[in-house]
Design a protein around this motif. Structure first.
Motif, mmCIF file in Angstrom:
data_model
loop_
_atom_site.group_PDB
_atom_site.id
_atom_site.type_symbol
_atom_site.label_atom_id
_atom_site.label_comp_id
_atom_site.label_asym_id
_atom_site.label_seq_id
_atom_site.Cartn_x
_atom_site.Cartn_y
_atom_site.Cartn_z
ATOM 1 N N PHE A 121 -10.269 5.621 6.572
ATOM 2 C CA PHE A 121 -10.268 4.584 7.606
ATOM 3 C C PHE A 121 -9.811 3.247 7.021
ATOM 4 O O PHE A 121 -8.980 2.545 7.612
ATOM 5 C CB PHE A 121 -11.674 4.438 8.201
ATOM 6 N N GLU A 122 -10.356 2.913 5.858
ATOM 7 C CA GLU A 122 -9.987 1.628 5.244
ATOM 8 C C GLU A 122 -8.509 1.603 4.877
ATOM 9 O O GLU A 122 -7.822 0.601 5.079
ATOM 10 C CB GLU A 122 -10.839 1.398 3.998
ATOM 11 N N ASP A 123 -8.022 2.728 4.337
ATOM 12 C CA ASP A 123 -6.615 2.769 3.938
ATOM 13 C C ASP A 123 -5.680 2.694 5.139
ATOM 14 O O ASP A 123 -4.665 1.987 5.119
ATOM 15 C CB ASP A 123 -6.330 4.055 3.144
ATOM 16 N N ASP A 124 -6.018 3.420 6.217
ATOM 17 C CA ASP A 124 -5.120 3.502 7.366
ATOM 18 C C ASP A 124 -5.204 2.278 8.279
ATOM 19 O O ASP A 124 -4.201 1.842 8.838
ATOM 20 C CB ASP A 124 -5.420 4.756 8.186
ATOM 21 N N MET A 125 -6.414 1.724 8.436
ATOM 22 C CA MET A 125 -6.597 0.647 9.398
ATOM 23 C C MET A 125 -6.603 -0.742 8.755
ATOM 24 O O MET A 125 -6.029 -1.685 9.300
ATOM 25 C CB MET A 125 -7.918 0.867 10.150
ATOM 26 N N LEU A 126 -7.245 -0.856 7.601
ATOM 27 C CA LEU A 126 -7.400 -2.187 6.995
ATOM 28 C C LEU A 126 -6.343 -2.495 5.949
ATOM 29 O O LEU A 126 -6.031 -3.654 5.721
ATOM 30 C CB LEU A 126 -8.807 -2.292 6.363
ATOM 31 N N ARG A 127 -5.811 -1.455 5.286
ATOM 32 C CA ARG A 127 -4.843 -1.692 4.211
ATOM 33 C C ARG A 127 -3.604 -0.817 4.431
ATOM 34 O O ARG A 127 -3.139 -0.143 3.516
ATOM 35 C CB ARG A 127 -5.465 -1.394 2.845
ATOM 36 N N HIS A 128 -3.116 -0.821 5.629
ATOM 37 C CA HIS A 128 -1.962 0.013 5.968
ATOM 38 C C HIS A 128 -0.732 -0.428 5.170
ATOM 39 O O HIS A 128 -0.432 -1.619 5.072
ATOM 40 C CB HIS A 128 -1.665 -0.079 7.467
ATOM 41 N N GLY A 129 -0.033 0.544 4.599
ATOM 42 C CA GLY A 129 1.199 0.247 3.883
ATOM 43 C C GLY A 129 1.028 0.043 2.393
ATOM 44 O O GLY A 129 2.021 -0.180 1.688
ATOM 45 N N GLU A 130 -0.207 0.114 1.889
ATOM 46 C CA GLU A 130 -0.395 -0.033 0.450
ATOM 47 C C GLU A 130 0.231 1.147 -0.292
ATOM 48 O O GLU A 130 0.322 2.258 0.226
ATOM 49 C CB GLU A 130 -1.887 -0.103 0.102
ATOM 50 N N TRP A 131 0.637 0.899 -1.536
ATOM 51 C CA TRP A 131 1.328 1.917 -2.321
ATOM 52 C C TRP A 131 0.419 3.079 -2.674
ATOM 53 O O TRP A 131 -0.726 2.894 -3.091
ATOM 54 C CB TRP A 131 1.870 1.307 -3.615
ATOM 55 N N THR A 132 0.963 4.270 -2.530
ATOM 56 C CA THR A 132 0.328 5.456 -3.084
ATOM 57 C C THR A 132 0.833 5.628 -4.516
ATOM 58 O O THR A 132 1.687 4.856 -4.995
ATOM 59 C CB THR A 132 0.686 6.708 -2.272
ATOM 60 N N TRP A 133 0.321 6.641 -5.195
ATOM 61 C CA TRP A 133 0.762 6.909 -6.562
ATOM 62 C C TRP A 133 2.282 7.111 -6.603
ATOM 63 O O TRP A 133 2.961 6.552 -7.475
ATOM 64 C CB TRP A 133 0.049 8.157 -7.101
ATOM 65 N N GLU A 134 2.818 7.858 -5.633
ATOM 66 C CA GLU A 134 4.258 8.107 -5.632
ATOM 67 C C GLU A 134 5.039 6.818 -5.403
ATOM 68 O O GLU A 134 6.075 6.582 -6.052
ATOM 69 C CB GLU A 134 4.621 9.131 -4.544
ATOM 70 N N ASP A 135 4.563 5.961 -4.497
ATOM 71 C CA ASP A 135 5.253 4.693 -4.227
ATOM 72 C C ASP A 135 5.250 3.801 -5.465
ATOM 73 O O ASP A 135 6.273 3.205 -5.823
ATOM 74 C CB ASP A 135 4.580 3.956 -3.067
ATOM 75 N N ALA A 136 4.076 3.700 -6.095
ATOM 76 C CA ALA A 136 3.948 2.839 -7.274
ATOM 77 C C ALA A 136 4.805 3.354 -8.420
ATOM 78 O O ALA A 136 5.456 2.571 -9.131
ATOM 79 C CB ALA A 136 2.478 2.763 -7.697
ATOM 80 N N ARG A 137 4.828 4.651 -8.604
ATOM 81 C CA ARG A 137 5.640 5.224 -9.684
ATOM 82 C C ARG A 137 7.115 4.954 -9.453
ATOM 83 O O ARG A 137 7.845 4.575 -10.390
ATOM 84 C CB ARG A 137 5.380 6.734 -9.765
ATOM 85 N N ALA A 138 7.581 5.127 -8.210
ATOM 86 C CA ALA A 138 8.993 4.881 -7.899
ATOM 87 C C ALA A 138 9.350 3.417 -8.125
ATOM 88 O O ALA A 138 10.414 3.104 -8.681
ATOM 89 C CB ALA A 138 9.287 5.286 -6.460
ATOM 90 N N ALA A 139 8.473 2.502 -7.700
ATOM 91 C CA ALA A 139 8.747 1.073 -7.869
ATOM 92 C C ALA A 139 8.788 0.696 -9.338
ATOM 93 O O ALA A 139 9.665 -0.061 -9.781
ATOM 94 C CB ALA A 139 7.677 0.254 -7.143
ATOM 95 N N TYR A 140 7.851 1.238 -10.119
ATOM 96 C CA TYR A 140 7.812 0.902 -11.545
ATOM 97 C C TYR A 140 9.025 1.468 -12.277
ATOM 98 O O TYR A 140 9.633 0.785 -13.107
ATOM 99 C CB TYR A 140 6.525 1.424 -12.165
ATOM 100 N N LEU A 141 9.389 2.706 -11.970
ATOM 101 C CA LEU A 141 10.548 3.299 -12.640
ATOM 102 C C LEU A 141 11.834 2.564 -12.277
ATOM 103 O O LEU A 141 12.753 2.466 -13.109
ATOM 104 C CB LEU A 141 10.657 4.785 -12.273
ATOM 105 N N ALA A 142 11.915 2.044 -11.058
ATOM 106 C CA ALA A 142 13.081 1.236 -10.689
ATOM 107 C C ALA A 142 13.150 -0.024 -11.542
ATOM 108 O O ALA A 142 14.237 -0.452 -11.958
ATOM 109 C CB ALA A 142 13.014 0.874 -9.205
ATOM 110 N N GLU A 143 11.989 -0.621 -11.818
ATOM 111 C CA GLU A 143 11.957 -1.807 -12.673
ATOM 112 C C GLU A 143 12.323 -1.450 -14.112
ATOM 113 O O GLU A 143 13.055 -2.196 -14.784
ATOM 114 C CB GLU A 143 10.558 -2.431 -12.632
ATOM 115 N N VAL A 144 11.842 -0.317 -14.599
ATOM 116 C CA VAL A 144 12.191 0.130 -15.949
ATOM 117 C C VAL A 144 13.695 0.372 -16.055
ATOM 118 O O VAL A 144 14.331 -0.003 -17.045
ATOM 119 C CB VAL A 144 11.403 1.408 -16.311
ATOM 120 N N ALA A 145 14.271 0.991 -15.032
ATOM 121 C CA ALA A 145 15.715 1.244 -15.038
ATOM 122 C C ALA A 145 16.505 -0.064 -15.056
ATOM 123 O O ALA A 145 17.597 -0.128 -15.628
ATOM 124 C CB ALA A 145 16.108 2.072 -13.816
ATOM 125 N N ARG A 146 15.934 -1.107 -14.454
ATOM 126 C CA ARG A 146 16.634 -2.396 -14.396
ATOM 127 C C ARG A 146 16.614 -3.133 -15.730
ATOM 128 O O ARG A 146 17.608 -3.751 -16.112
ATOM 129 C CB ARG A 146 15.990 -3.277 -13.326
#
Length: 505
Positions: A121-146
């Motif tokens: 409930f908290e994740d879906d209603m109060l913190r909608h759109g926060e990164w999951t493990w897959e999202d965070a990993r993709a964002a970090y690897l994009a930064e590493v590639a840069r």
């Protein structure tokens, strides 16, 4: 009638109830709003108040269940709620007061909510759109590639895709604790992969620092990094590898160096791979700079006719780009090696890489990259050579000093990318443009001459190309069956086989 209630009056009221006397009210002057209602059907304490232009009475209870002092306490609290505009005293208020005075049984605690449902409930209603493990990993690897080298990006991508980390899939990174990560790192360590566990921790720490940056906090929900995340200490003593070698303690022998060069020149390997192997052994450079070498890095040595120079830029050297080091590490190349490299330049065609990628790494991909550095390790295993690429590098250093009596500082100019000069030396980094080629040429002349003598001795004992190819193919197949190499499909056509296997078939 108004009167200050006492315990005596309360007892008299109870007696009147028993005698079936007429009904009457006693208004307590000692506590505004409190009254005692007496009638044939019993006596009751009540609280009288005005709200919304209406008169309300809240029955508190019988004198037989609550004492006068307790009734006054309830009435006082009710009056305070009215004055402070907290709320109108009602049945829920009265129930709470009676429980407070222990006149009623404590209210049963509601059953605990399912933590998973609460989190969802908290994740879906109060913190909608926060990164999951897959999202965070993709964002970090994009930064590493840069900001980091391609090899570093590949390494981090593999580490963050370990099967042990699959438990975090679909989970918000905000909910992943240091205890969760430490458990994974400890499990990897306990499996015997102690160095692997240290490396995993060294990848996860900067990832969490990245997630805790101010510009990412709203997306990640991570408030702080995890600088304390570490792998357990290594087991004491040197732990030999599966092949019996102690990491960092093996030096390639002169015979291994001669045999490796002999196989590289024999024609049993794919031509580009053979030249790459020879370049790695004879210059003592790391496998990645060799595999990713570009044609533009190789130029003629004008002052030394017939020679060439390999000018390695920072992008090809370990940590140089990260340090901001823009100097070139130049290695002179003797005539015989330079001629073979010139042939390889023609073989590379239009590719900017000296050793172009032979085939796509994935089906449907493009072959516009360079030779895989792992190919050099795999061919050494196929040859039956115990030494790794780094062991060959150590062998060059050791043999130059023990057999050729070349000073360590001079050998450093060939092997060390900083050429023996501290990386924080201001004079060297900003005010010197000396490549020291005149000092390096004698080293390379002596070393190549020594390596050629080992090559001649090894070449005299080599079997025919057909027999050698069959032996390499057999070792490779053994590794594949043991799960230590990529297997070719049984139904693959002849032209789909790797060149060295096709040649040996």
């Amino acid at each position: 009638m108004p009167v200050k209630l006492t315990e005596t009056l309360v007892k008299q009221a109870l007696a009147d109830v028993a005698a079936k006397a007429k009904a009457y009210d006693l208004i307590d002057t000692g506590c505004p709003g409190l009254l005692l209602r007496v009638g044939p059907r019993g006596a009751r304490f009540a609280f009288k108040f005005e709200s919304g232009h209406k008169t309300h009475r809240l029955t508190l209870g019988s004198p037989e269940t609550i004492r006068l002092a307790e009734a006054r306490a309830i009435a006082t609290e009710a009056r305070r709620r009215l004055v402070d505009r907290i709320g109108i005293p009602d049945d829920r208020f009265l129930e709470a007061q009676l429980r407070k005075l222990r006149k009623l049984e404590p209210k049963a605690e509601p059953p605990p909510r399912d933590p998973a449902i609460v989190q969802a409930f908290e994740d879906d209603m109060l913190r909608h759109g926060e990164w999951t493990w897959e999202d965070a990993r993709a964002a970090y690897l994009a930064e590493v590639a840069r900001v980091r080298r391609p090899d570093t990006h590949t390494d981090y991508r593999k580490m963050l895709s370990l099967p042990e980390l699959a438990v975090f899939e679909g989970r918000r990174v905000r909910r992943i604790t240091i205890e969760d990560l430490a458990t994974i790192v400890h499990a990897v360590h306990a499996s015997g992969r102690e160095r692997h566990a240290e490396h995993l921790a060294s990848v996860l720490r900067p990832m969490w620092s990245y997630l805790a940056r101010h510009e990412h906090k709203k997306k990640s929900g991570v408030d702080a990094g995890m600088p304390q995340l570490k792998a357990p200490e290594r087991t004491s003593g040197d732990k030999p590898r599966a092949n019996g070698k102690v990491p960092g303690g093996y030096f390639a022998s002169a015979q291994e160096i001669g045999y490796t060069v002999a196989v590289a020149r024999s024609g049993v390997l794919e031509p580009s791979l053979g030249v790459a192997m020879e370049l790695m052994v004879l210059t003592g450079q790391r496998r990645r700079p060799v595999a990713s070498a570009e044609v533009a890095d190789f130029v003629e040595f004008v002052e030394q006719p017939g020679w060439g120079v390999w000018a390695m830029r920072p992008i090809h050297r370990k940590t140089a780009a990260k340090r901001g080091d823009k100097t070139l590490h130049c290695v002179p190349l003797p005539p015989a090696l330079w001629q073979r490299l010139q042939v390889q330049v023609g073989r590379a065609g239009k590719s900017k890489f000296l050793f172009p990628q032979v085939r796509p790494r994935k089906s449907g991909g493009t072959a516009d990259g360079h030779l895989s550095a792992s190919a050099l390790n795999h061919r050494l295993l196929d040859m039956g050579v115990r030494a790794s690429p780094h062991d060959l590098r150590r062998g060059l250093s050791s043999l130059c000093q023990t057999e050729l009596r070349i000073l360590p500082a001079t050998v450093e100019m060939i092997l060390d990318h900083s050429e023996g000069v501290p990386t924080d030396n201001v004079l060297e980094r900003h005010y010197t443009n000396d490549k020291r080629l005149d000092l390096k040429v004698p080293v390379m002349e002596a070393w190549i001459s020594y390596a050629d003598r080992q090559f001649e001795a090894a070449a005299a004992t080599l079997p025919s190309v057909e027999e050698l190819g069959a032996e390499l193919a057999r070792r490779r197949r053994e590794r594949e069956l043991a799960g230590k190499g990529k297997r070719t499909k049984p139904e693959a056509e002849e032209e789909d086989k790797p060149e060295e296997l096709a040649a040996a078939a």
